[in-house]
Enzyme design. Structure first.
Site, short mmCIF file in Angstrom:
data_model
loop_
_atom_site.label_atom_id
_atom_site.label_comp_id
_atom_site.label_asym_id
_atom_site.label_seq_id
_atom_site.Cartn_x
_atom_site.Cartn_y
_atom_site.Cartn_z
N HIS A 78 0.72 -1.12 0.03
CA HIS A 78 -0.16 -0.04 -0.06
C HIS A 78 1.13 1.12 0.16
O HIS A 78 1.87 1.31 0.75
CB HIS A 78 -0.93 0.10 1.24
CG HIS A 78 -1.41 1.15 1.63
ND1 HIS A 78 -2.32 1.84 0.25
CD2 HIS A 78 -1.72 2.31 2.54
CE1 HIS A 78 -3.10 2.87 0.78
NE2 HIS A 78 -2.53 3.29 2.17
N HIS A 130 0.76 5.61 -0.86
CA HIS A 130 0.16 7.17 -1.34
C HIS A 130 0.98 7.74 -2.33
O HIS A 130 1.02 8.85 -2.11
CB HIS A 130 -0.36 7.90 -0.12
CG HIS A 130 -1.10 7.51 1.02
ND1 HIS A 130 -1.15 7.77 2.19
CD2 HIS A 130 -1.84 6.37 0.69
CE1 HIS A 130 -1.80 7.10 3.04
NE2 HIS A 130 -2.45 5.99 1.98
N ASP A 168 1.22 -4.54 -20.96
CA ASP A 168 2.16 -5.61 -20.29
C ASP A 168 2.05 -5.94 -19.04
O ASP A 168 1.80 -7.22 -18.75
CB ASP A 168 3.58 -5.00 -20.74
CG ASP A 168 4.10 -4.81 -21.95
OD1 ASP A 168 3.25 -5.47 -22.84
OD2 ASP A 168 5.22 -4.15 -22.16
N HIS A 213 -7.97 7.51 -1.54
CA HIS A 213 -7.11 7.10 -0.61
C HIS A 213 -5.91 6.79 -1.05
O HIS A 213 -4.82 7.70 -0.55
CB HIS A 213 -7.85 5.73 0.06
CG HIS A 213 -6.96 5.04 0.97
ND1 HIS A 213 -7.48 4.10 1.81
CD2 HIS A 213 -5.75 5.14 1.63
CE1 HIS A 213 -6.48 3.42 2.50
NE2 HIS A 213 -5.59 4.43 2.54
N TYR A 267 8.30 -12.62 -22.72
CA TYR A 267 9.42 -11.50 -22.19
C TYR A 267 10.41 -12.08 -21.08
O TYR A 267 9.90 -12.77 -20.17
CB TYR A 267 8.61 -10.42 -21.60
CG TYR A 267 9.62 -9.30 -21.13
CD1 TYR A 267 10.13 -8.42 -21.92
CD2 TYR A 267 9.85 -9.10 -19.64
CE1 TYR A 267 11.10 -7.43 -21.61
CE2 TYR A 267 10.72 -8.20 -19.15
CZ TYR A 267 11.26 -7.21 -20.00
OH TYR A 267 12.05 -6.21 -19.90
#
Length: 229
Positions: free
Chosen positions: A101, A103, A126, A166, A220
């Protein structure tokens, strides 16, 4: 009853601790606002950053170990305030081995606008297999964010979701993969934002998105030799 720190748990603590430096390196976090967690392979044990601790002060021993319900099994500090969101993802997506997580500024700007990031770059096709979807608004500290993450990603190939007002959550087969997705999400969020300053970005046809995604995911990079297959 004491909890045994097995070599596998100790190794995951080291990995999760070290990966927080990558969040700083790529400019995805400020102060203490971000976290990495990892599932110990083959178990229901989760390792996550402690709440409110500076990245400079993190050590493997400070990483908190919990079960899927959030019960602290090892560690002297409280787990991240986002722990319940992470745990909800792990409970409902057993294939996930890492959650991140952040910001990060550009991706979070899209969250503030309440808008998904459209797939207008081959790099997005991709890595994300389409747009980076927008999840619902939810208050911090409950499983509502985790439910929003899972429900949103259920209809997408993307390992990243922007939660409205958020920030960004990413998932991966392991913590490093989730960190990579967070880095890539911020990169494309910035580029698409810049493109919009010049005009309306041009979308990529779905058939080409599918072809690009398949190539990147299956062709790839270094492929095993016939003897290794």
């Amino acid at each position: 009853m004491s909890f045994e720190i097995t070599p596998e748990v100790a190794q995951m603590r080291e990995r999760v601790c070290a990966l927080h430096a990558e969040l700083l390196r790529w400019g995805l976090v400020t102060w203490t606002s971000g976290n990495v967690s990892g599932r110990v392979p083959g178990t229901d044990l989760i390792v996550i950053k402690p709440s409110g601790v500076s990245y400079d002060d993190l050590t493997p021993e400070l990483m908190v170990v919990t079960d899927l319900e959030g019960k602290v099994l090892a560690g002297d500090l409280a787990p991240s305030s986002d722990a319940e969101s992470h745990n909800e993802v792990y409970r409902r997506m057993p294939e996930v081995g890492g959650v991140v997580h952040t910001h990060s500024p550009y991706a979070t700007a899209w969250a503030a606008r309440g808008e998904a990031i459209p797939c207008v770059l081959t790099a997005m096709a991709d890595e994300f297999g389409g747009e980076i979807p927008l999840g619902p608004f939810a208050l911090i500290g409950s499983d509502a964010i985790g439910k929003g993450i899972v429900d949103t990603l259920a209809g997408h190939r993307s390992p990243a979701v922007i939660m409205r007002n958020h920030g960004v959550f990413t998932i991966g087969k392991d913590p490093k993969s989730a960190v990579k997705a967070a880095v890539m999400a911020e990169d494309v969020a910035r580029t698409v934002h810049l493109a919009r300053q010049l005009g309306e970005p041009v979308p990529i046809a779905q058939e080409h998105v599918d072809q690009l995604y398949d190539r990147y995911q299956n062709v790839y990079g270094q492929q095993p030799s016939p003897k290794e297959q």
